[in-house]
Write an enzyme that holds these catalytic residues in place. Structure first.
Site, PDB file in Angstrom:
ATOM      1  CB  SER A   1     -68.278  66.674 -36.668  1.00 31.37           C
ATOM      2  OG  SER A   1     -69.102  66.071 -35.681  1.00 31.37           O
TER       3      SER A   1
ATOM      4  CB  SER B   1     -67.803  64.023 -33.632  1.00 35.03           C
ATOM      5  OG  SER B   1     -67.466  63.946 -34.978  1.00 35.03           O
TER       6      SER B   1
ATOM      7  CE  LYS C   1     -71.420  68.216 -33.749  1.00 31.97           C
ATOM      8  NZ  LYS C   1     -70.896  66.832 -33.694  1.00 31.97           N
TER       9      LYS C   1
END
Ligand code: GLN
Length: 491
Positions: A151, A175, A76
């Protein structure tokens, strides 16, 4: 192509059935084909990945390979990666090349993993749809008109689409679990403090935890075993023995008591999600588990408490992005200078105005407001009190059961743009995940079938502190008995 688990790839590499260079090249080619459609990656590190693959192949040939040598993964884009762009989904970090690796990145490198690049995400991890990224929205591989969740939407979409076998994520209010659920893959958020936050760009420091997203619980267990561990560079890292999270994967579920919070099955839960969750619970009963109704009476307070605490911490964490030390600096700001505004302040103001997107600005404003004199007691202290009540609810429920189960989200993935103008509606969609972060507990999402319109549904499992191995065990047994996690979108 059937799904490729990290475990099967690690085995094939160790047995020299395939080289890391071949494998990494295949995945890079697939990323190249699919990324223009899905936008799951912000940065593809082709050269770095191929060099690391060659190094892994050399180590394997020499019989000196690390346990996951040559296996491709992705990070990420809020994990700092030395020499590779780290944007956190924000324009303000558009030019930030980190001089060091996050602890998670260092540890996965040491385990032999090869990073293919950095995955897209909501700006500063604020969002539930991946629409707030400054690098464009991510599409759900199951239906490209739908959100992938957020997210960590880029990580979940990339794994679901077979662009990478596994990826890292972070979870402040859902997330990891929510995008995993909405994309039909598996993800776990560990107990707060189990995974070091060093080099993880902070959103809300008392809630943020890193964790893996992969096809299977077994893959998540393998990765987590290398991601977790005490780190002196993170003051909230817990000093505990290292754990092998694969150790209990095959433990039988006989006698397992699963608590079903009545608040997670009430109003607001879509019928098709309920049906899918019931089917997964029926499978768990077949495997020997029993279910019992429990109550988390303060569930309705989780979102209000979170939307005071998280923005408060964010407003403080994000104050470091000022155009001086990192990232974007405005070119023109002289027009802002006046009696009350110095040139330096004008530069800060314009840099932040240009660099942050609207959701991030909204959180900074809310956070600054609730921390300001006169409101601190009314909002921030109150929210901390609610946080304690929410944590106590879980402890009470966990006296009646070993794990808690329920949906990850009230609906399957919705249409892109559907909630874009209604932030509160979007905040409410995190109703089942946020309390887990407030309590600091571990939570996992595992595929549990499909909605009426064919979108994946996620089953959430919540454990007590340090119950990761048990959650992975329950998910693994469920995955051995079902094939929801093996389904693939037709991209
Ligand atoms: N959707 C939640 C938020 O926007 C949670 C995000 C996260 O876990 N990073 O704050």
């Amino acid at each position: 192509m059937s799904i490729q688990t990290l475990k099967s790839l690690a085995d094939a590499l160790a047995q020299k059935k395939i080289s890391s260079r071949e494998l990494v090249s295949d995945y890079l080619a697939r990323i190249e084909t699919l990324n223009s459609r899905l936008n799951a990656f912000i940065t593809v590190d082709r050269d770095g990945a191929l060099a690391a693959a060659d190094a892994a192949d050399t180590a394997i040939a020499a019989g000196k390979a690390a346990p996951l040598a040559g296996v491709p993964i992705a990070h990420k884009d809020l994990f700092c990666t030395e020499g590779v762009l780290t944007t956190c989904g924000s324009k303000i970090l558009a030019n930030f090349v980190s001089p060091y690796d996050a602890n998670v990145v260092t540890q996965l490198k040491a385990a032999g993993c090869v990073s293919l690049g950095k995955t897209n995400m909501d700006e500063f991890a604020m969002g539930s749809t991946n629409e707030s990224s400054a690098y464009g929205l991510v599409r759900n591989p199951w239906n490209t008109e739908r959100v992938p969740g957020g997210s960590s939407g880029g990580s979940a979409a990339a794994v679901a689409a077979g662009m990478v076998p596994a990826a890292t994520g972070t979870d402040t209010g859902g997330s990891i679990r929510q995008p995993a659920g909405l994309c039909g893959v598996t993800g776990i958020k560990p107990t707060y403090g189990v995974v070091s936050r060093y080099g993880m760009i902070a959103y809300a420091s008392s809630l943020d935890q890193g964790g893996p997203i992969a096809h299977t619980a077994e893959d998540c267990a393998l990765l987590l075993s290398h991601m977790a561990g005490f780190d002196t560079r993170d003051s909230t890292s817990l000093q505990r023995e290292r754990e092998d999270y694969t150790r209990d994967l095959n433990r039988p579920l006989d006698g397992l008591r699963i608590g079903l919070p009545k608040e997670y099955f009430g109003e607001g839960l879509a019928d098709d999600v309920r049906v899918a969750i019931e089917a997964a619970l029926a499978e768990l009963r077949k495997l020997g588990a029993t279910t019992v109704e429990v109550s988390l009476p303060n569930t309705h307070l989780a979102i209000p408490a979170y939307y005071v605490i998280a923005p408060a911490e964010a407003s403080s964490n994000l104050s470091r992005f000022d155009g001086v030390r990192y990232g974007h600096r405005a070119k023109e700001y002289a027009d802002l200078v006046g009696d009350k505004v110095s040139p330096l302040e004008a530069m800060y103001m314009r840099s932040r105005a240009e660099g942050f997107g609207s959701e991030t600005k909204r959180r900074i404003l809310v956070g600054t407001y609730v921390l300001s004199h006169g409101y601190y007691d009314a909002y921030y202290i109150k929210a901390q009190q609610l946080r304690r009540l929410i944590a106590e609810d879980f402890q009470q429920a966990l006296t009646q059961c070993d794990v808690i189960a329920g949906p990850v989200a009230p609906t399957a993935a919705w249409k892109l743009g559907q909630m874009a103008d209604d932030p509160v509606q979007m905040y409410l969609a995190d109703i089942y995940t946020i309390a887990v972060n407030l309590a600091g507990l571990p939570g996992l999402s595992t595929p549990a079938g499909f909605s009426a319109d064919g979108m994946p549904v996620g089953l959430q499992l919540i454990g007590n502190y340090f119950g990761e191995a048990r959650l992975l065990n329950v998910a693994h047994r469920l995955q051995q008995a079902t094939d929801w996690h093996l389904q693939q979108p037709a991209v």
